[in-house]
Scaffold this motif. Structure first.
Motif, PDB file in Angstrom:
ATOM      1  N   GLN A  81      20.706 -43.652  65.982  1.00 13.52           N
ATOM      2  CA  GLN A  81      22.140 -43.965  65.928  1.00 13.52           C
ATOM      3  C   GLN A  81      23.010 -42.786  66.355  1.00 13.52           C
ATOM      4  O   GLN A  81      24.199 -42.969  66.643  1.00 13.52           O
ATOM      5  CB  GLN A  81      22.536 -44.443  64.524  1.00 13.52           C
ATOM      6  CG  GLN A  81      22.401 -43.438  63.399  1.00 13.52           C
ATOM      7  CD  GLN A  81      21.072 -43.537  62.669  1.00 13.52           C
ATOM      8  OE1 GLN A  81      20.017 -43.677  63.296  1.00 13.52           O
ATOM      9  NE2 GLN A  81      21.116 -43.475  61.347  1.00 13.52           N
ATOM     10  N   LEU A 116      25.979 -39.411  71.078  1.00 19.17           N
ATOM     11  CA  LEU A 116      27.279 -39.158  70.458  1.00 19.17           C
ATOM     12  C   LEU A 116      27.742 -37.729  70.745  1.00 19.17           C
ATOM     13  O   LEU A 116      26.934 -36.795  70.767  1.00 19.17           O
ATOM     14  CB  LEU A 116      27.203 -39.348  68.940  1.00 19.17           C
ATOM     15  CG  LEU A 116      26.916 -40.752  68.410  1.00 19.17           C
ATOM     16  CD1 LEU A 116      26.991 -40.754  66.888  1.00 19.17           C
ATOM     17  CD2 LEU A 116      27.879 -41.773  69.001  1.00 19.17           C
ATOM     18  N   GLY A 164      39.443 -43.303  68.194  1.00 12.89           N
ATOM     19  CA  GLY A 164      38.414 -44.242  67.752  1.00 12.89           C
ATOM     20  C   GLY A 164      36.992 -43.918  68.129  1.00 12.89           C
ATOM     21  O   GLY A 164      36.088 -44.733  67.887  1.00 12.89           O
ATOM     22  N   VAL A 165      36.744 -42.756  68.701  1.00 13.68           N
ATOM     23  CA  VAL A 165      35.396 -42.416  69.161  1.00 13.68           C
ATOM     24  C   VAL A 165      34.527 -42.002  67.974  1.00 13.68           C
ATOM     25  O   VAL A 165      34.973 -41.302  67.066  1.00 13.68           O
ATOM     26  CB  VAL A 165      35.459 -41.283  70.204  1.00 13.68           C
ATOM     27  CG1 VAL A 165      34.079 -40.715  70.497  1.00 13.68           C
ATOM     28  CG2 VAL A 165      36.089 -41.795  71.489  1.00 13.68           C
ATOM     29  N   LYS A 166      33.262 -42.424  67.984  1.00 13.49           N
ATOM     30  CA  LYS A 166      32.294 -41.939  67.009  1.00 13.49           C
ATOM     31  C   LYS A 166      31.775 -40.579  67.457  1.00 13.49           C
ATOM     32  O   LYS A 166      31.476 -40.381  68.644  1.00 13.49           O
ATOM     33  CB  LYS A 166      31.123 -42.905  66.861  1.00 13.49           C
ATOM     34  CG  LYS A 166      31.415 -44.128  66.018  1.00 13.49           C
ATOM     35  CD  LYS A 166      30.138 -44.937  65.783  1.00 13.49           C
ATOM     36  CE  LYS A 166      30.411 -46.103  64.840  1.00 13.49           C
ATOM     37  NZ  LYS A 166      29.164 -46.875  64.577  1.00 13.49           N
ATOM     38  N   GLU A 167      31.670 -39.653  66.517  1.00 12.62           N
ATOM     39  CA  GLU A 167      31.136 -38.317  66.804  1.00 12.62           C
ATOM     40  C   GLU A 167      30.104 -37.947  65.738  1.00 12.62           C
ATOM     41  O   GLU A 167      30.134 -38.458  64.614  1.00 12.62           O
ATOM     42  CB  GLU A 167      32.247 -37.277  66.822  1.00 12.62           C
ATOM     43  CG  GLU A 167      33.255 -37.448  67.934  1.00 12.62           C
ATOM     44  CD  GLU A 167      34.270 -36.316  67.981  1.00 12.62           C
ATOM     45  OE1 GLU A 167      34.960 -36.198  69.012  1.00 12.62           O
ATOM     46  OE2 GLU A 167      34.372 -35.544  67.004  1.00 12.62           O
ATOM     47  N   GLN A 227      37.991 -41.764  54.505  1.00 13.53           N
ATOM     48  CA  GLN A 227      37.212 -42.663  55.349  1.00 13.53           C
ATOM     49  C   GLN A 227      35.714 -42.483  55.080  1.00 13.53           C
ATOM     50  O   GLN A 227      35.254 -41.385  54.790  1.00 13.53           O
ATOM     51  CB  GLN A 227      37.500 -42.373  56.824  1.00 13.53           C
ATOM     52  CG  GLN A 227      38.952 -42.453  57.200  1.00 13.53           C
ATOM     53  CD  GLN A 227      39.527 -43.835  56.993  1.00 13.53           C
ATOM     54  OE1 GLN A 227      39.040 -44.812  57.565  1.00 13.53           O
ATOM     55  NE2 GLN A 227      40.567 -43.932  56.165  1.00 13.53           N
ATOM     56  N   VAL A 252      31.867 -41.995  55.961  1.00 17.29           N
ATOM     57  CA  VAL A 252      31.036 -41.420  57.017  1.00 17.29           C
ATOM     58  C   VAL A 252      29.585 -41.783  56.711  1.00 17.29           C
ATOM     59  O   VAL A 252      29.239 -42.116  55.578  1.00 17.29           O
ATOM     60  CB  VAL A 252      31.203 -39.884  57.106  1.00 17.29           C
ATOM     61  CG1 VAL A 252      32.639 -39.506  57.411  1.00 17.29           C
ATOM     62  CG2 VAL A 252      30.723 -39.190  55.837  1.00 17.29           C
ATOM     63  N   ILE A 281      27.865 -39.007  60.847  1.00 16.17           N
ATOM     64  CA  ILE A 281      28.600 -39.715  61.887  1.00 16.17           C
ATOM     65  C   ILE A 281      29.973 -40.082  61.336  1.00 16.17           C
ATOM     66  O   ILE A 281      30.083 -40.658  60.247  1.00 16.17           O
ATOM     67  CB  ILE A 281      27.854 -40.985  62.325  1.00 16.17           C
ATOM     68  CG1 ILE A 281      26.482 -40.627  62.927  1.00 16.17           C
ATOM     69  CG2 ILE A 281      28.679 -41.777  63.342  1.00 16.17           C
ATOM     70  CD1 ILE A 281      25.598 -41.841  63.170  1.00 16.17           C
ATOM     71  N   GLN A 294      33.969 -41.672  62.550  1.00 14.31           N
ATOM     72  CA  GLN A 294      34.710 -42.370  63.601  1.00 14.31           C
ATOM     73  C   GLN A 294      36.139 -41.867  63.585  1.00 14.31           C
ATOM     74  O   GLN A 294      36.797 -41.855  62.545  1.00 14.31           O
ATOM     75  CB  GLN A 294      34.682 -43.885  63.406  1.00 14.31           C
ATOM     76  CG  GLN A 294      35.346 -44.637  64.565  1.00 14.31           C
ATOM     77  CD  GLN A 294      34.904 -46.078  64.649  1.00 14.31           C
ATOM     78  OE1 GLN A 294      34.323 -46.612  63.713  1.00 14.31           O
ATOM     79  NE2 GLN A 294      35.170 -46.721  65.772  1.00 14.31           N
ATOM     80  N   THR A 299      44.445 -37.235  68.184  1.00 13.29           N
ATOM     81  CA  THR A 299      43.785 -38.031  69.217  1.00 13.29           C
ATOM     82  C   THR A 299      44.658 -38.112  70.458  1.00 13.29           C
ATOM     83  O   THR A 299      45.886 -38.037  70.388  1.00 13.29           O
ATOM     84  CB  THR A 299      43.501 -39.456  68.708  1.00 13.29           C
ATOM     85  OG1 THR A 299      44.724 -40.050  68.271  1.00 13.29           O
ATOM     86  CG2 THR A 299      42.506 -39.440  67.568  1.00 13.29           C
ATOM     87  N   GLU A 321      36.011 -34.626  75.022  1.00 17.15           N
ATOM     88  CA  GLU A 321      35.009 -34.653  73.959  1.00 17.15           C
ATOM     89  C   GLU A 321      33.985 -33.532  74.162  1.00 17.15           C
ATOM     90  O   GLU A 321      33.704 -33.131  75.303  1.00 17.15           O
ATOM     91  CB  GLU A 321      34.297 -36.003  73.932  1.00 17.15           C
ATOM     92  CG  GLU A 321      35.154 -37.157  73.445  1.00 17.15           C
ATOM     93  CD  GLU A 321      35.420 -37.094  71.954  1.00 17.15           C
ATOM     94  OE1 GLU A 321      34.568 -36.561  71.212  1.00 17.15           O
ATOM     95  OE2 GLU A 321      36.495 -37.563  71.516  1.00 17.15           O
TER      96      GLU A 321
END
Length: 540
Positions: free
Chosen positions: A222, A226, A272-275, A299, A301, A331, A333, A367, A373
């Motif tokens: 997953q 990223l 909104g990017v997953k890192e 939030q 994680v 991870i 978001q 953002t 990125e």
């Protein structure tokens, strides 16, 4: 804010006069407050080898903070504490030239580590007439060594030995040379000085960096592809002449996080990017409760790794707790466009007599569609071989011994300094000395269950070198899914009732770790003041 932070404008004048009276050696410039946070420069292994050279130097900045810096000469200039990136089976060849010039007087009530320091005065650059770095030495504030925290490598000189290894400030370059075990887990580790009696001073100066073993995308697909961020949380103090607690700042990749006195560091990302975030707590004493806020709402994680070891099952949390020296990889978001967001340390209660760990904003998150990125992890590939599970079967292994070890403190006289102890139950408590015999002796192949008991009113962080352990229970309550760790929180005692405990399963099955190494509290002023002991693992 991090503890009682003194206003920087009030410190500057005093710091300038302070700096004039000390030997000053230039460290690379650190980031400007309020600037964008970037990953540390990386040095990556090539054809199975990572070869690099560091010079260790020091200076006092205009605000009175001591900087002790690992300097790497890159193609673009001097860089501080780069990330070392290797793969399982790679060889690390790291040359360290020690040129520290700053020697503070020992704090009141604390004696030098070795008798050979006798007669040395404050401000001298300690140097023995002849020194073998593998056989001890003066062990003063201008001596050093390196511990590769979390790596399961031999406790030998030139590898990861810290009891005797003493690199003095006019020794020639010292060569670290070892192989990352082929069956070591991919994940985040770190390196820092571990010279007993001076660890706090040097780590507070910023001497710490990340070490990454690659391949996590093979075990946790997953995270494949990223963007990857590496954050090192450090802590710097305005009182470099003493290990005692005082005004300090948390920093994020060397940028002070002291809002509202100064603008917060900025994390810039696409909406909104997953890192994939890899966070190392390289502070000397700060327990971190980390959250990501959208506005003021935490939030969730997905925790992927703890202390460099992949978790068995994904863990969804809003709060990630990291003790001093611990690491967490997760991870996250990012927020949508125009959403206010931040990276927060929400504070940690360290007990009735513990050091304050107040809330502090570590960074704001901004953002933008044009945001760049950071580099991404490799795409999903062939799964890792069975070799990757170094501690396989530990949960069901036959236990060969049970031990109870307790943490205690005592005041030395009515106004004396606090003494710190880590003691095997049944043995006499004593402040650690480098000449101590092993407090624990065991044999390669042993699997032991240890109960760590806290008899003090402050939280501690238990760590052992050379191995990971299975974190089984807190206060006798077992975890449904125990995870491997190398550093854990030991809760504070309230002053009444049973002492808090953590239960750990120690894995001494690997022949490579035979030898003498240490376990201790990773609140570094506790370790320097005596809360450390030696374990001897004999060959089978």
């Amino acid at each position: 804010m991090s503890r009682a932070i003194a206003g920087r404008s009030l410190l500057a004048a005093a710091a300038c006069s302070l700096a004039l009276g000390r030997a000053i050696a230039q460290c690379p410039a650190r980031p400007t407050p309020g600037s964008a946070v970037s990953n540390p420069l990386e040095i990556t292994s090539q054809s199975g080898t990572l070869q690099a050279a560091f010079t260790f130097r020091s200076e006092v900045d205009i605000f009175g903070y001591l900087h002790e810096c690992y300097i790497y000469q890159s193609s673009s200039g001097s860089v501080e504490a780069p990330t070392l990136r290797l793969n399982p089976g790679d060889q690390l060849l790291l040359s360290l030239t020690n040129r520290l010039t700053y020697l503070p007087p020992p704090p009141p009530g604390r004696t030098p580590s070795h008798a050979s320091m006798a007669g040395m005065g404050a401000g001298m650059t300690g140097r023995a007439t002849s020194n073998d770095p593998c056989n001890g030495g003066t062990m003063v504030a201008t001596s050093t060594n390196i511990h590769f925290h979390g790596l399961n490598i031999p406790p030998k000189c030139h590898m990861d030995e810290i009891v005797e290894t003493d690199i003095e400030n006019s020794d020639p370059a010292f060569q670290y040379n070892f192989q990352i075990p082929k069956n070591d887990a991919p994940g985040l580790y770190w390196y820092h000085p571990h010279l007993h009696g001076e660890v706090t001073l040097q780590v507070n100066g910023g001497a710490a960096g990340a070490l990454v073993i690659g391949g996590i995308e093979k075990l946790k697909p997953q995270v494949a592809g990223l963007p990857e961020r590496i954050f090192v949380v450090r802590q710097q103090f305005t009182n470099p002449d003493s290990w005692v607690a005082g005004p300090n700042e948390l920093t994020l990749n060397y940028q002070p996080a002291i809002a509202p006195l100064s603008p917060s560091p900025v994390i810039v990302m696409q909406p909104g990017v997953k890192e994939f975030w890899r966070v190392a707590n390289a502070s000397s004493q700060a327990f971190l409760n980390l959250q990501i806020w959208f506005g003021t709402t935490p939030q969730k994680v997905e925790i992927v790794e703890l202390d460099g070891i992949p978790v068995k099952e994904p863990i969804q949390e809003t709060t990630v707790t990291i003790p001093p020296a611990g690491r967490a990889e997760f991870i996250m978001q990012g927020p949508p466009l125009n959403q206010a967001a931040s990276f927060q340390q929400i504070g940690f209660n360290t007990g009735p007599i513990g050091n304050p760990n107040p809330p502090q904003e570590l960074a704001v998150i901004r953002t933008g569609t044009g945001a760049r990125e950071p580099p991404a992890l490799p795409p999903a590939s062939v799964p890792a071989s069975a070799e990757a599970a170094r501690f396989a079967g530990l949960s069901t292994a036959a236990v060969t011994a049970h031990r109870k070890i307790y943490l205690a403190e005592a005041t030395n006289g009515s106004n004396g300094p606090t003494e710190f102890f880590i003691t095997v139950d049944g043995q006499k408590p004593k402040v650690f000395s480098m000449s101590d015999p092993p407090a624990v002796t065991t044999t390669v192949g042993a699997v032991e269950d240890w109960t760590i008991e806290n008899r003090t009113g402050e939280t501690h962080a238990f760590h052992i070198h050379q191995i990971h352990f299975l974190f089984l229970a807190v206060n006798g309550t077992p975890f449904a899914t125990p995870e491997l760790r190398d550093t854990v929180v030991v809760p504070a005692w309230s002053g009444t009732g049973a002492y808090p405990t953590v239960s750990l399963r120690m894995d001494f099955r690997e022949p490579q770790i035979a030898g003498r190494f240490v376990y201790h509290c990773h609140v570094l002023d506790h370790e320097d003041a005596g809360m450390m002991a030696i374990i001897q693992v004999n060959p089978n």
